[in-house]
Write an enzyme that holds these catalytic residues in place. Sequence first.
Site, PDB file in Angstrom:
ATOM      1  N   GLU A  51      30.681 -39.318  -1.875  1.00 33.31           N
ATOM      2  CA  GLU A  51      31.877 -39.694  -2.140  1.00 33.31           C
ATOM      3  C   GLU A  51      32.261 -40.725  -2.918  1.00 33.31           C
ATOM      4  O   GLU A  51      31.518 -41.508  -3.309  1.00 33.31           O
ATOM      5  CB  GLU A  51      32.696 -40.182  -0.540  1.00 33.31           C
TER       6      GLU A  51
ATOM      7  N   HIS B 238      39.855 -41.161  -2.629  1.00 37.85           N
ATOM      8  CA  HIS B 238      38.589 -41.136  -2.239  1.00 37.85           C
ATOM      9  C   HIS B 238      38.340 -39.530  -2.173  1.00 37.85           C
ATOM     10  O   HIS B 238      39.205 -38.867  -2.249  1.00 37.85           O
ATOM     11  CB  HIS B 238      38.179 -41.676  -1.056  1.00 37.85           C
TER      12      HIS B 238
ATOM     13  N   HIS C 178      36.119 -35.683  -0.847  1.00 33.47           N
ATOM     14  CA  HIS C 178      35.415 -35.221   0.041  1.00 33.47           C
ATOM     15  C   HIS C 178      34.690 -34.073  -0.575  1.00 33.47           C
ATOM     16  O   HIS C 178      34.966 -33.229  -0.929  1.00 33.47           O
ATOM     17  CB  HIS C 178      36.563 -34.540   1.122  1.00 33.47           C
TER      18      HIS C 178
ATOM     19  N   ASP D 181      39.079 -41.687   7.646  1.00 33.63           N
ATOM     20  CA  ASP D 181      40.242 -41.824   6.700  1.00 33.63           C
ATOM     21  C   ASP D 181      41.438 -42.623   7.248  1.00 33.63           C
ATOM     22  O   ASP D 181      42.403 -43.648   6.779  1.00 33.63           O
ATOM     23  CB  ASP D 181      40.678 -40.758   5.985  1.00 33.63           C
TER      24      ASP D 181
END
Length: 164
Positions: free
Chosen positions: A35, A91, A93, A104
């Site tokens: 990630e 961020h 995935h 999250d």
Amino acid sequence: MGLFDALFRSSSILGIAEETLEFALESSEAAHPDEYMGFLRGTEADRLGLDRDGLVITDILVIPGTESNSVSATVKTSQIPNDVKALGSVHSHPNGVISPSSADLETFGRGSVHIIIGAPYRRSDWEAFDSGGEPTRLNVIDVELPETEDFFDFTQADIDDELR
């Protein structure tokens, strides 16, 4: 509301700069299969030549000591700078799922917009969410980004004004 939360502004976010979105997509792809994680910063629209009030996401802060793997990214909160221009997070995935996980959602309370980018990291592989995890519209704006030396272009008076 604590000092950390106060640092995340609630001013109107007009969108994200095209160059900043491209940076996030490229950084997410470069981090794959792990990630990617960063914090979003904004610049006042009038400083970017826009005749509107509000903020445009122009920068992504990557925090030293961030640890990531294929299912999570962990930031050491003690390493996050006291940044009066912070707006939220971004961020990736790596599994391609572009929706917030329960982990999250626990972090979405800090800031007003959060971006998730999914593999394979194309221009269409991202979505913005509000602090409650609901999808929200985030315009992509073609603006010239400020010079990098503007990053620390604030004074103690600016900080005091923001915290009032």
